[in-house]
Design a protein around this motif. Sequence first.
Motif, short mmCIF file in Angstrom:
data_model
loop_
_atom_site.label_atom_id
_atom_site.label_comp_id
_atom_site.label_asym_id
_atom_site.label_seq_id
_atom_site.Cartn_x
_atom_site.Cartn_y
_atom_site.Cartn_z
N LYS A 37 24.12 36.49 20.26
CA LYS A 37 22.96 36.46 21.16
C LYS A 37 23.26 35.60 22.39
O LYS A 37 22.98 36.01 23.52
CB LYS A 37 21.75 35.91 20.41
CG LYS A 37 20.49 35.91 21.22
CD LYS A 37 19.31 35.43 20.41
CE LYS A 37 18.05 35.42 21.28
NZ LYS A 37 16.90 34.93 20.56
N GLU A 38 23.85 34.44 22.16
CA GLU A 38 24.17 33.54 23.27
C GLU A 38 25.18 34.17 24.22
O GLU A 38 25.04 34.08 25.45
CB GLU A 38 24.70 32.22 22.71
CG GLU A 38 24.87 31.16 23.76
CD GLU A 38 25.33 29.83 23.18
OE1 GLU A 38 25.88 29.03 23.96
OE2 GLU A 38 25.14 29.59 21.97
N GLU B 46 23.48 36.95 26.26
CA GLU B 46 22.61 36.40 27.31
C GLU B 46 23.43 35.82 28.46
O GLU B 46 23.15 36.09 29.62
CB GLU B 46 21.68 35.35 26.72
CG GLU B 46 20.60 35.92 25.83
CD GLU B 46 19.79 34.85 25.12
OE1 GLU B 46 20.08 33.63 25.28
OE2 GLU B 46 18.85 35.22 24.39
N GLU C 64 23.76 37.94 32.16
CA GLU C 64 23.33 37.41 33.44
C GLU C 64 24.47 37.42 34.46
O GLU C 64 24.28 37.76 35.62
CB GLU C 64 22.80 35.98 33.28
CG GLU C 64 21.53 35.88 32.47
CD GLU C 64 21.15 34.44 32.17
OE1 GLU C 64 21.85 33.51 32.62
OE2 GLU C 64 20.14 34.26 31.45
#
Length: 75
Positions: A64-65, A68, A72
């Motif tokens: 997930k990290e 993300e 971006e």
Amino acid sequence: AQPVIDLQNQLREKVGKAKGEMITRTLPENVVGLIDERFGARIFDAIATPTKTERNEALDALRKEVAEALGEELG
């Protein structure tokens, strides 16, 4: 291990279920490099976690990290 696999294949054939296809994904080398550079040590630590539940939780959090952070940056 092979006798167990043979037995699984025999059972799969008897019930008429086709063998599932393994789906693989590849990432561009620059993305792999970014992931390794920024998260490589933490990924290694997560993989080295002795209990399966904790290992999976750590890897899920890292996935997930990474998504993300790179989502971006790479759009």
